[in-house]
Design a protein around this motif. Structure first.
Motif, PDB file in Angstrom:
ATOM      1  N   GLN A 118      67.779  67.496  15.204  1.00  0.00           N
ATOM      2  CA  GLN A 118      67.911  67.012  16.571  1.00  0.00           C
ATOM      3  C   GLN A 118      69.301  67.326  17.107  1.00  0.00           C
ATOM      4  O   GLN A 118      70.271  67.431  16.361  1.00  0.00           O
ATOM      5  N   LYS A 167      71.046  65.378  19.033  1.00  0.00           N
ATOM      6  CA  LYS A 167      71.876  64.188  19.074  1.00  0.00           C
ATOM      7  C   LYS A 167      72.561  63.967  17.723  1.00  0.00           C
ATOM      8  O   LYS A 167      71.910  63.976  16.681  1.00  0.00           O
ATOM      9  N   TYR A 194      68.197  62.161  28.327  1.00  0.00           N
ATOM     10  CA  TYR A 194      67.791  63.038  27.225  1.00  0.00           C
ATOM     11  C   TYR A 194      67.906  64.510  27.619  1.00  0.00           C
ATOM     12  O   TYR A 194      68.408  65.335  26.856  1.00  0.00           O
ATOM     13  N   ARG A 195      67.453  64.827  28.830  1.00  0.00           N
ATOM     14  CA  ARG A 195      67.462  66.227  29.267  1.00  0.00           C
ATOM     15  C   ARG A 195      68.879  66.780  29.345  1.00  0.00           C
ATOM     16  O   ARG A 195      69.168  67.861  28.823  1.00  0.00           O
ATOM     17  N   GLN A 200      71.794  55.381  26.722  1.00  0.00           N
ATOM     18  CA  GLN A 200      70.493  55.660  26.111  1.00  0.00           C
ATOM     19  C   GLN A 200      69.970  54.438  25.364  1.00  0.00           C
ATOM     20  O   GLN A 200      68.796  54.071  25.503  1.00  0.00           O
ATOM     21  N   GLU A 207      66.625  52.502  26.299  1.00  0.00           N
ATOM     22  CA  GLU A 207      65.576  52.471  25.271  1.00  0.00           C
ATOM     23  C   GLU A 207      65.124  51.035  25.009  1.00  0.00           C
ATOM     24  O   GLU A 207      63.922  50.769  24.859  1.00  0.00           O
ATOM     25  N   GLN A 238      68.574  66.748  24.384  1.00  0.00           N
ATOM     26  CA  GLN A 238      67.555  66.174  23.499  1.00  0.00           C
ATOM     27  C   GLN A 238      66.167  66.428  24.114  1.00  0.00           C
ATOM     28  O   GLN A 238      65.488  65.525  24.596  1.00  0.00           O
ATOM     29  N   LYS A 295      62.911  64.545  22.867  1.00  0.00           N
ATOM     30  CA  LYS A 295      62.783  63.183  23.388  1.00  0.00           C
ATOM     31  C   LYS A 295      62.471  63.202  24.880  1.00  0.00           C
ATOM     32  O   LYS A 295      61.704  62.377  25.377  1.00  0.00           O
ATOM     33  N   ALA A 296      63.089  64.139  25.597  1.00  0.00           N
ATOM     34  CA  ALA A 296      62.803  64.251  27.031  1.00  0.00           C
ATOM     35  C   ALA A 296      61.324  64.549  27.259  1.00  0.00           C
ATOM     36  O   ALA A 296      60.693  63.981  28.154  1.00  0.00           O
TER      37      ALA A 296
END
Length: 406
Positions: free
Chosen positions: A372, A374, A170-171, A146, A150, A175, A178-179
Motif C-alpha cells: 500500500q 500509505k 485517499y485519492r 483519515q 474513518e 491510496q 482505498k479510494a
C-alpha cells in the motif's frame, strides 16, 4: 450539537406550555359556567307567564264565562305545563375540572418523544455531526483526518456524505485501492451514476499504474455510454493516449474533457498539457526533451532481509515548498535494487500536478511490506530534500531508515 439540543429543548418547552395553559383556565371557566346557570331567568319567565294566564282565567271566571269546574281543570293543566318546562330545562351538572388530568403527562411525553423521533428520521442530525467532525479536522495532519473520517464512516455507514468526504483524502494521498473501495460504497448507496463511475475509473486507472486494464476499460465503456462527455473519463483516456505517444488522440480526449470541466484550475492545466501534446506532434520523431530526474536507488546493507524481495518500492517526488499530492510516482520491487529510476511528467498522478511545474522537490523512497502507498510501521524508507528539478546529475538515494511503530 449543543445549540441544536438547546433549540429542541426550547421548542419542547413551548409545546408543553401550549398544552398546559388551557388546563390552568379550566377552573375559572367552570365557575363562570356555574354562575351563568345560577343566574338563568328562564324559569322565572315561565312563572311570570303562568301568573298572567292565571289572572286572565280568574277574570273570565268572575265574568261568568266559564264555570268553577272548568276553571279548576284549566288551572291544573297550566300548573302541569309549568312543572314540565322547569324539569326539561334543568341542565346536566358539570364534571369536576380536575377530571382527566392524568392524560396530560401522557400527551406531553408523546409530543416530546414523537418530535425527537420525527427529527431523527427527517432531520439532518447526522450531517450536522459530520460537519462538526470535518471542521475539527480542517487543519489536522492527513493521517488524523483519515482516521477521524474513518471513525465517522463506521458510525454512519449509510450516509453518502461521509464517504464523499473520505474519498479525496485517499485519492490525493495515492491510496487508490482505498479510494476505489469508497467509491464502490457510494455506488451502492447512490446508484451507478456517471460521475461516480468516473471517479471509480480514475482510482482503478491510477491503481493500475496508468494502465487501461480490462476492468478499467469496462468502467470507461459503461460511463461513456451514460455520458459521452464525462470529463474525468475523457481526461483519463487522454493521459493513456499521451503516455503511448498518441498525441492526436490525447488532444481530442482532453478537448472533450475541457468542455465538461467548470473548475478554472482544471481547465488551465488541461490547456497546458494540450499545448505540450501539440508541440510534440510537430517534432519530426514524435518526441521532445522533457524534465526528468535520474535516481540511483540502493538499500543500506544493514536493512537487508528485513522485508521479502517482492516488496513494493515507491519513489515519490513532492514539491518542496507547497503541500499537495505527489508530482510524480514510480514503482519497482526490492529484489530489483540497486536500480536507476527516472521521474518525469510521464509519471505524474494527475494532469493538474506535474514535475515540470515545480522548481525544487523532495524525493522519498519507501519499501512497503503491505504493497500500500500509505506508510506503515516496519516499512523502510529514505529521502533527499530540496532537489532541483532541472538537475541533470544522477542522484543517489539510499534506503536507510525504518518507519517506527506509532
Amino acid at each position: 450539537m449543543i445549540a441544536l439540543w438547546i433549540g429542541i429543548g426550547l421548542l419542547s418547552l413551548l409545546a408543553i406550555v401550549l398544552l398546559v395553559w388551557p388546563l390552568r383556565r379550566a377552573s375559572g371557566l367552570r365557575d363562570a359556567q356555574l354562575g351563568f346557570e345560577a343566574g338563568d331567568r328562564y324559569n322565572a319567565e315561565n312563572v311570570a307567564i303562568y301568573r298572567q294566564r292565571l289572572r286572565v282565567m280568574e277574570e273570565v271566571l268572575a265574568a261568568g264565562e266559564i264555570g268553577r269546574e272548568r276553571f279548576e281543570e284549566d288551572r291544573l293543566e297550566l300548573e302541569r305545563r309549568l312543572l314540565e318546562d322547569a324539569g326539561n330545562h334543568r341542565g346536566r351538572s358539570l364534571q369536576a375540572h380536575t377530571l382527566g388530568r392524568w392524560l396530560v403527562p401522557v400527551v406531553l411525553l408523546c409530543v416530546v418523544i414523537g418530535g425527537l423521533a420525527l427529527y431523527d428520521h427527517f432531520g439532518a442530525r447526522r450531517d450536522l455531526a459530520l460537519f462538526e467532525v470535518v471542521q475539527s479536522l480542517h487543519d489536522a495532519p492527513l493521517e488524523r483526518q483519515q482516521n477521524g473520517l474513518e471513525s465517522e464512516a463506521e458510525r454512519q455507514p449509510g450516509n453518502p456524505k461521509v464517504w464523499a468526504e473520505l474519498f479525496p483524502l485517499y485519492r490525493d494521498s495515492g491510496q487508490y485501492d482505498k479510494a476505489a473501495d469508497v467509491v464502490e460504497t457510494l455506488i451502492r448507496l447512490q446508484g451507478r451514476q456517471p460521475w461516480l463511475l468516473a471517479q471509480l475509473t480514475q482510482a482503478e486507472f491510477f491503481a493500475a499504474h496508468r494502465t487501461l486494464t480490462d476492468r478499467v476499460q469496462a468502467l470507461v465503456d459503461e460511463t461513456l455510454a451514460l455520458d459521452p462527455r464525462q470529463p474525468v473519463v475523457n481526461d483519463i483516456l487522454g493521459i493513456e493516449a499521451f503516455d503511448h505517444a498518441r498525441y492526436g488522440e490525447a488532444i481530442d480526449f482532453w478537448r472533450k474533457a475541457l468542455a465538461g470541466y467548470d473548475d478554472p484550475e482544471a481547465t488551465q492545466a488541461l490547456q497546458r498539457v494540450i499545448d505540450i501534446a501539440q508541440q510534440r506532434m510537430t517534432d519530426n520523431d514524435g518526441s521532445m526533451t522533457q524534465v526528468g530526474l535520474r535516481v540511483d536507488l540502493t538499500l543500506d546493507p544493514r536493512l537487508a532481509n528485513r522485508l521479502p524481495g517482492d516488496a513494493s518500492v515507491f519513489l515519490v517526488a513532492r514539491d518542496s515548498h507547497e503541500d499537495g499530492p505527489p508530482l510524480a510516482v514510480t514503482r519497482t520491487t526490492l529484489n530489483a535494487l540497486p536500480r536507476l529510476l527516472t521521474l518525469s511528467d510521464a509519471n505524474a498522478m494527475t494532469n493538474t500536478t506535474k514535475l515540470s511545474q515545480a522548481e525544487r522537490v523532495d524525493l522519498i523512497v519507501r519499501v512497503s511490506a503491505s504493497g500500500q502507498a500509505k506508510p506503515q510501521a516496519g516499512d523502510l524508507y529514505g529521502r533527499l530534500n530540496d532537489v532541483a528539478v532541472s538537475s541533470s546529475d544522477k542522484l543517489s538515494l539510499v534506503i536507510d531508515h525504518v518507519v517506527p511503530a506509532p
